[in-house]
Design a protein around this motif. Sequence first.
Motif, PDB file in Angstrom:
ATOM      1  N   ILE A 231       7.569  -2.920  -1.772  1.00 42.38           N
ATOM      2  CA  ILE A 231       6.204  -3.194  -2.226  1.00 42.38           C
ATOM      3  C   ILE A 231       5.570  -2.132  -3.117  1.00 42.38           C
ATOM      4  N   CYS A 232       6.177  -0.984  -3.260  1.00 43.67           N
ATOM      5  CA  CYS A 232       5.560   0.065  -4.082  1.00 43.67           C
ATOM      6  C   CYS A 232       5.253  -0.469  -5.471  1.00 43.67           C
ATOM      7  N   PRO A 233       3.988  -0.380  -5.928  1.00 44.86           N
ATOM      8  CA  PRO A 233       3.662  -0.962  -7.235  1.00 44.86           C
ATOM      9  C   PRO A 233       4.328  -0.248  -8.407  1.00 44.86           C
TER      10      PRO A 233
ATOM     11  N   CYS B 125      -1.472   5.273  -4.193  1.00 45.94           N
ATOM     12  CA  CYS B 125      -2.204   4.075  -3.799  1.00 45.94           C
ATOM     13  C   CYS B 125      -2.128   3.843  -2.288  1.00 45.94           C
ATOM     14  N   ARG B 126      -1.151   4.458  -1.626  1.00 41.70           N
ATOM     15  CA  ARG B 126      -0.967   4.383  -0.167  1.00 41.70           C
ATOM     16  C   ARG B 126      -0.430   3.053   0.334  1.00 41.70           C
ATOM     17  N   ALA B 127       0.063   2.210  -0.529  1.00 42.34           N
ATOM     18  CA  ALA B 127       0.608   0.928  -0.056  1.00 42.34           C
ATOM     19  C   ALA B 127       1.715   1.167   0.961  1.00 42.34           C
TER      20      ALA B 127
ATOM     21  N   ILE C 177       0.240   2.370   4.301  1.00 45.16           N
ATOM     22  CA  ILE C 177      -0.529   1.302   4.956  1.00 45.16           C
ATOM     23  C   ILE C 177       0.400   0.241   5.530  1.00 45.16           C
ATOM     24  N   ASP C 178       1.430  -0.141   4.775  1.00 44.78           N
ATOM     25  CA  ASP C 178       2.248  -1.290   5.187  1.00 44.78           C
ATOM     26  C   ASP C 178       3.428  -0.939   6.083  1.00 44.78           C
TER      27      ASP C 178
END
Lengths: 77, 309
Positions: free
Chosen positions: A19-21, A43-45, A48-49
């Motif tokens: 998922i890392c953008p 972004c901390r995705a 968070i995930d």
Amino acid sequence: MPPIISEEKCVKCGLCAQICPLDVIKVEQKRIIVKYPDECWHCRACAIDCPKQAITMRYPLSHMMLHVDVPTKTKEE
Amino acid sequence: MMTMKMREDIIKCDFLIVGGGIAGMQAAITGSALGMDVVVAEKADTRRSGSGATGNDHFICYIPEYHGDDFEEILREISETLVGPWQDKDLLSLMMKRSQEVIELWESYGINMRPTGKWNFEGHSMPGRRRYHLKYDGHDQKPLLTKQALKNGCRILNKTTVNELLTDDTGRVVGAIGVNIANDEPELVVFQAKAVLVCTGHSVRIYPGMNPAYPFNASNCPADTGSGIAMGFRAGARLVNLDIPYVHAGPSMFQRCGKATWIGVLTDYYGKPVGPFVTKPTRELGDVTADIWQTVFREKCRTVQDQYL
């Protein structure tokens, strides 16, 4: 600055890499690494995930200088 | 030497969307709801890709029930704050006319547009005027848009970057070529579509940032490289609005994030408020001075330098 993936907590599900953008995280044979640390957007995705809370963020000095922990309780509480 | 394999089957659809950010996902949801066979090609993963990544918390909009009916006056007021002067007026008008529709759709996808129970407008405002920035809970906006698109039957190809649009002899766009980067060996993918929408977001990496402490050169997604606009140009599209820059104001040497919706009083080097709008920090107004006086940082710093010289 690249986030830190804890080897003890990581179960190699690969979600962070998926998922890392900016696609900076890579699943290698033995562990999951931040392959392109300079491209981290903070972004901390990933943090968070991550289902195991195995990732902690690190921020550059400029981000840290003005960082203030907002209290979660009021003075009365 | 890197090898590349090629996907055997051509991916065919009615509507190919290049870029699975908020705009691309909304187009996918709307297109599929209208009965189209939709494919989204996204180079990262639509659950966290683009500038919407880990969430949004405000949305500039027009809600007649809250703002009233004088649409022209409302457009004027919106144009007088933030990046209002840097707008395509027709697009702004269209966006404002349909923003309520967007809010209702987002609520139906499970995005909480009223976390306090009522419409909450805050920030970027002149005292005494209506406010236009709706504060909402968009922390899971990308995952929810993704969920709705999948529910509607959209096919999402993640880790698939589109690089070139394909045109036929008449110049009509008929598809695209992309690369699936999910595995160590990349795979060329060919798309065939009746229509293609390019939704690749901002163009962020055109030049390096001036400030060493400012990662990349914007607060938007650094993976938004403008390649969608370039591929449209190469396919013969007419590009518009390139003369309208994406502007921000902020203190030099710092990450811009925090100027946009912040609570405080803009003061100069001597601690005196620069603008006439607020004397105390208020969450309702923020301090709109820097929104409308976009050279304030440069001018105030220059004043101090002049003093010392």
